[in-house]
Design a protein around this motif. Structure first.
Motif, PDB file in Angstrom:
ATOM      1  N   VAL A 108       0.860  -1.183   0.000  1.00 22.54           N
ATOM      2  CA  VAL A 108       0.000   0.000   0.000  1.00 22.54           C
ATOM      3  C   VAL A 108       0.898   1.235   0.000  1.00 22.54           C
ATOM      4  N   ILE A 109       0.349   2.322  -0.538  1.00 26.06           N
ATOM      5  CA  ILE A 109       1.074   3.587  -0.559  1.00 26.06           C
ATOM      6  C   ILE A 109       0.168   4.658   0.039  1.00 26.06           C
ATOM      7  N   GLY A 110       0.764   5.801   0.351  1.00 24.01           N
ATOM      8  CA  GLY A 110      -0.019   6.884   0.922  1.00 24.01           C
ATOM      9  C   GLY A 110       0.778   8.170   0.973  1.00 24.01           C
ATOM     10  N   THR A 111       0.106   9.237   1.385  1.00 19.79           N
ATOM     11  CA  THR A 111       0.695  10.568   1.450  1.00 19.79           C
ATOM     12  C   THR A 111       1.114  10.867   2.876  1.00 19.79           C
ATOM     13  N   LEU A 112       2.301  11.440   3.028  1.00 19.66           N
ATOM     14  CA  LEU A 112       2.807  11.856   4.323  1.00 19.66           C
ATOM     15  C   LEU A 112       2.551  13.339   4.517  1.00 19.66           C
ATOM     16  N   GLY A 163       5.786  14.201   1.443  1.00 16.75           N
ATOM     17  CA  GLY A 163       6.294  13.021   0.768  1.00 16.75           C
ATOM     18  C   GLY A 163       5.254  11.924   0.734  1.00 16.75           C
ATOM     19  N   TRP A 164       5.712  10.689   0.620  1.00 16.87           N
ATOM     20  CA  TRP A 164       4.814   9.556   0.521  1.00 16.87           C
ATOM     21  C   TRP A 164       5.480   8.327   1.123  1.00 16.87           C
ATOM     22  N   TYR A 165       4.668   7.344   1.438  1.00  8.83           N
ATOM     23  CA  TYR A 165       5.173   6.113   2.037  1.00  8.83           C
ATOM     24  C   TYR A 165       4.741   4.918   1.197  1.00  8.83           C
ATOM     25  N   ALA A 166       5.426   3.830   1.399  1.00  5.55           N
ATOM     26  CA  ALA A 166       5.093   2.561   0.755  1.00  5.55           C
ATOM     27  C   ALA A 166       5.535   1.435   1.668  1.00  5.55           C
ATOM     28  N   THR A 167       4.706   0.413   1.770  1.00 12.66           N
ATOM     29  CA  THR A 167       5.092  -0.763   2.542  1.00 12.66           C
ATOM     30  C   THR A 167       5.976  -1.650   1.677  1.00 12.66           C
ATOM     31  N   TYR A 181       5.441  12.093  -9.181  1.00 16.27           N
ATOM     32  CA  TYR A 181       4.196  12.816  -8.935  1.00 16.27           C
ATOM     33  C   TYR A 181       4.293  13.663  -7.672  1.00 16.27           C
ATOM     34  N   TYR A 182       4.830  13.087  -6.601  1.00 13.98           N
ATOM     35  CA  TYR A 182       4.934  13.832  -5.343  1.00 13.98           C
ATOM     36  C   TYR A 182       5.982  14.944  -5.431  1.00 13.98           C
ATOM     37  N   SER A 183       6.876  14.851  -6.401  1.00 14.84           N
ATOM     38  CA  SER A 183       7.831  15.943  -6.596  1.00 14.84           C
ATOM     39  C   SER A 183       7.137  17.202  -7.091  1.00 14.84           C
ATOM     40  N   ARG A 184       5.955  17.060  -7.696  1.00 13.34           N
ATOM     41  CA  ARG A 184       5.186  18.222  -8.109  1.00 13.34           C
ATOM     42  C   ARG A 184       4.333  18.783  -6.975  1.00 13.34           C
ATOM     43  N   GLU A 185       4.113  17.983  -5.927  1.00 13.39           N
ATOM     44  CA  GLU A 185       3.311  18.430  -4.794  1.00 13.39           C
ATOM     45  C   GLU A 185       4.158  19.007  -3.668  1.00 13.39           C
ATOM     46  N   ALA A 186       5.424  18.632  -3.599  1.00 10.44           N
ATOM     47  CA  ALA A 186       6.317  19.102  -2.538  1.00 10.44           C
ATOM     48  C   ALA A 186       7.666  19.436  -3.151  1.00 10.44           C
ATOM     49  N   PRO A 187       8.380  20.425  -2.612  1.00  5.56           N
ATOM     50  CA  PRO A 187       9.659  20.825  -3.215  1.00  5.56           C
ATOM     51  C   PRO A 187      10.723  19.738  -3.156  1.00  5.56           C
TER      52      PRO A 187
END
Length: 349
Positions: A108-112, A163-167, A181-187
Motif C-alpha cells: 500500500v502507498i499513501g501521502t505523508l 512526501g509519501w510512504y510505501a510498505t 508525482y509527489y515531486s510536483r506536490e512538494a519541493p
C-alpha cells in the motif's frame, strides 16, 4: 588540534567526524591484516608465482577497500540532509492500511503530512491512497489524494504534503514514477519505506530523498539517498504507546485504560527511579569510581536550572489548590452527567 576540536560544535559534523575516524581504523586494520598475511601466512613460491599472487592480494585488498569506502559513503550520506522525525500515529496508520489492503495487493502507498524546517522533517499524519500495480504499469488515484488533502487542510491547515510512504523493503521502478508525482506536490519530498513483511524479523523503517544523476543531455536517472530517521511523540501519544506496550504481556492481547491516579503514581515512580539513577551516578563520579562525562554534566546542569525555586510550603499549597480544582471539575462533570440521564428518563415518561 584542540582549537579545531572546540570549533566542532555541530552534532552532524561531530557524527561525520566519528564515522570518518571509524573508517580510518577499519582501513588500517585491512592494510595490517593483508601485510601480516603476506609476510607470515604465504608459503614460498617461485618469482613468477609470487608476482601473480601479489597481484591477487592487491586485487583482494582493493576490493576490500572499495567495500569499506562504499559503506563509509553510505553512512556519511545518511548524516547529511534533513532528519526525518516520525510520530507513532503515522506508523499505526500505515500498519492499519496494510492490514486493510485489498485482496491480492502486495503493498500500500499513501501521502505523508507534516511540517518542515531547515534541518528536519516532522511527519505527524498520513493517509493511504488507492493504487493498482502490475509488472508493466502502475495506476494511482490522484483525484482521491487531492480530495483527501483538501479535507485534511480544513482540520490541520499547518500540515502540508512532505512526501509519501510505501510498505515493503525495496525501492521498485514504480516507486520512481510515484515519486515523480509527489515531486510536483512538494519541493523535496521524502520517501518512507516500512517493512511490514518483517523480512529481518523486525519492521525496518527507512527514509530517502531523491536526486537526479547522469550525463547532461543524456538519459537521467534518480538516486535515492538514505536519511536519518528518529522517533518522537507528544505526551498524548506516549500514553497510547505505553498502553500498546502493556498488551504484549497480556494473554488476551487486551488491556484497559488506567485511572488518573494510577497514571500519576506510575509517573511519580518513574521520576523517582530516574532520580535514583542520577544520584547513584553522581556519587560514583564524586568517589572516583566512574569517569566524569562532560555531556552528562551539561544535561544535569540544564535540568537543575529548569527546576523552579519554590519553598516546600508554597509547593504544598499550590498542589492542594490544584487538587481541589480537579476534584471540583470532576464533581461538576458527574453532576452534569447525572442531570442529563435524569432528563432523558423524564422525556421518555
Amino acid at each position: 588540534m584542540v582549537m579545531i576540536m572546540c570549533l566542532i560544535c555541530d552534532l552532524e559534523i561531530e557524527e561525520m567526524v566519528l564515522k570518518f575516524m571509524n573508517f580510518l581504523f577499519i582501513f588500517l586494520e585491512v592494510i595490517v591484516a593483508n601485510v601480516v598475511s603476506n609476510c607470515f601466512c604465504q608459503p614460498p613460491t617461485s618469482a613468477r608465482g609470487q608476482q601473480q599472487e601479489s597481484h591477487g592480494d592487491l586485487r583482494s585488498l582493493s576490493s576490500s577497500l572499495f567495500i569499506i569506502i562504499l559503506h563509509f559513503l553510505y553512512e556519511v550520506m545518511a548524516v547529511h540532509g534533513p532528519v526525518v522525525k516520525i510520530h507513532p500515529v503515522v506508523l499505526a496508520s500505515i500498519v492499519d492500511s496494510y492490514e486493510r489492503r485489498n485482496e491480492g495487493a502486495s503493498r500500500v502507498i499513501g501521502t505523508l503530512l507534516g511540517t518542515t524546517d531547515k534541518h528536519s522533517v516532522e511527519v505527524t499524519n498520513c493517509f493511504s491512497v488507492p493504487h493498482n500495480e502490475s509488472e508493466d504499469e502502475v495506476a494511482v488515484d490522484m483525484e482521491f489524494a487531492k480530495n483527501m488533502y483538501e479535507l485534511h487542510k480544513k482540520v490541520s491547515p499547518s500540515e502540508v504534503i512532505i512526501g509519501w510512504y510505501a510498505t515493503g523493503y525495496d525501492i521498485t521502478e514504480h516507486s520512481v514514477l510515484i515519486h515523480e508525482y509527489y515531486s510536483r506536490e512538494a519541493p523535496s519530498p521524502i520517501h518512507l519505506t516500512v517493512d511490514t513483511a518483517l523480512q529481518s524479523n523486525k519492521m525496518n523503517i527507512r527514509a530517502y530523498v531523491s536526486s537526479q544523476m547522469g550525463v547532461p543531455g543524456k538519459t537521467v536517472g534518480v538516486m535515492f539517498t538514505p536519511l536519518t530517521v528518529k522517533y518522537i511523540y507528544y505526551d498524548t501519544e506516549r500514553i497510547g504507546v505505553d498502553l500498546l506496550h502493556r498488551t504484549r504481556a497480556s494473554a488476551s492481547r487486551t488491556n484497559g485504560l488506567t485511572t488518573d491516579l494510577a497514571q500519576v503514581a506510575s509517573a511519580a515512580g518513574r521520576v523517582q527511579e530516574m532520580l535514583s539513577t542520577v544520584l547513584s551516578y553522581i556519587e560514583d563520579v564524586l568517589s572516583g569510581k566512574v569517569m566524569a562525562d562532560n555531556s552528562v554534566g551539561r544535561f544535569l546542569m540544564d535540568l537543575v536550572n529548569k527546576v523552579p525555586k519554590i519553598t516546600a510550603e508554597d509547593f504544598e499549597s499550590m498542589l492542594n489548590s490544584n487538587i481541589n480544582d480537579l476534584l471540583m471539575v470532576t464533581y461538576l462533570a458527574n453532576l452534569t452527567q447525572a442531570q442529563i440521564a435524569l432528563n432523558e428518563k423524564l422525556v421518555v415518561l
